[in-house]
Design an enzyme around this catalytic site. Sequence first.
Site, PDB file in Angstrom:
ATOM      1  N   ASP A  79      -2.056  -1.148  -4.966  1.00 28.38           N
ATOM      2  CA  ASP A  79      -2.586  -1.625  -6.238  1.00 28.38           C
ATOM      3  C   ASP A  79      -2.688  -0.441  -7.190  1.00 28.38           C
ATOM      4  OD1 ASP A  79      -5.033  -0.158  -5.818  1.00 28.38           O
ATOM      5  OD2 ASP A  79      -5.506  -1.683  -4.348  1.00 28.38           O
TER       6      ASP A  79
ATOM      7  N   LYS B 296       1.716  -7.091  -3.184  1.00 29.24           N
ATOM      8  CA  LYS B 296       0.410  -6.479  -2.958  1.00 29.24           C
ATOM      9  C   LYS B 296      -0.551  -7.455  -2.265  1.00 29.24           C
ATOM     10  CE  LYS B 296      -3.983  -5.783  -4.316  1.00 29.24           C
ATOM     11  NZ  LYS B 296      -5.035  -6.742  -4.706  1.00 29.24           N
TER      12      LYS B 296
END
Length: 218
Positions: free
Chosen positions: A139, A121
Amino acid sequence: MRRTERYRLFIDYFSEHQPVAETELTYENPYQLLVAVILSAQCTDKRVNLTTPALFDRFPTPYDLANSHFEELQPFLRSISYPNNKTRHLLGMAKMLTEEFGGEVPEDAALLQKLPGVGRKTANVIASVIYNQPKMAVDTHVFRVSKRLGLVDQKLKTPLEVEKQLMRHIPETYVAVAHHWLILHGRYTCLARRPKCEVCPLTHFCRYYEKHGAGGII
DNA sequence: ATCCCGAGGG
DNA sequence: CCCTCTGGAT
């Protein structure tokens, strides 16, 4: 409704009402954004932004960070989540950045992920925001919102699966801004606990709304 | 009680 | 796949 139609409605709405969307983390260079994103894990951007000014003042470059140590750095991170882990992450990241990457934040997502504290991420955020690559950082907001809207299968279990489906449908030129649209929608409207369906402009194609109706609780 | 722009380790 | 880290906000 077909999935491609949901994407079209999603992109059309935000293109019209929120054509510009960027990160709310404050930073002045790639190093600062990298630090801020590492610190943002399970923590609000607002709190990260309260933490970073003193941090960047004391450690303006990765070399300053690499020359520090746990006992000196940890107090700077006391008021954010996981201060001990993040202290270790920042020190390890700075050490690798200075020793293996000449103090420069690498462009390649695979190289970025070699840095301590940098997972998929975070690597995708840096590649997208700093280097303008079409990377979708998944996320908690992107994961939840894209499933609720029906942009991806509701049954997907990992962020990587969601990332792949989103990337399959979103045109490259929209990936970066679509990422922030999903974040903003998740943070201010499609809240995790009690989504504000009563003020949401996307309910006409939302699968979650279709299933639960107004005020539906998860 | 549950979540916040997760990562690392088992 | 699971668990742990772990402060602050709601």
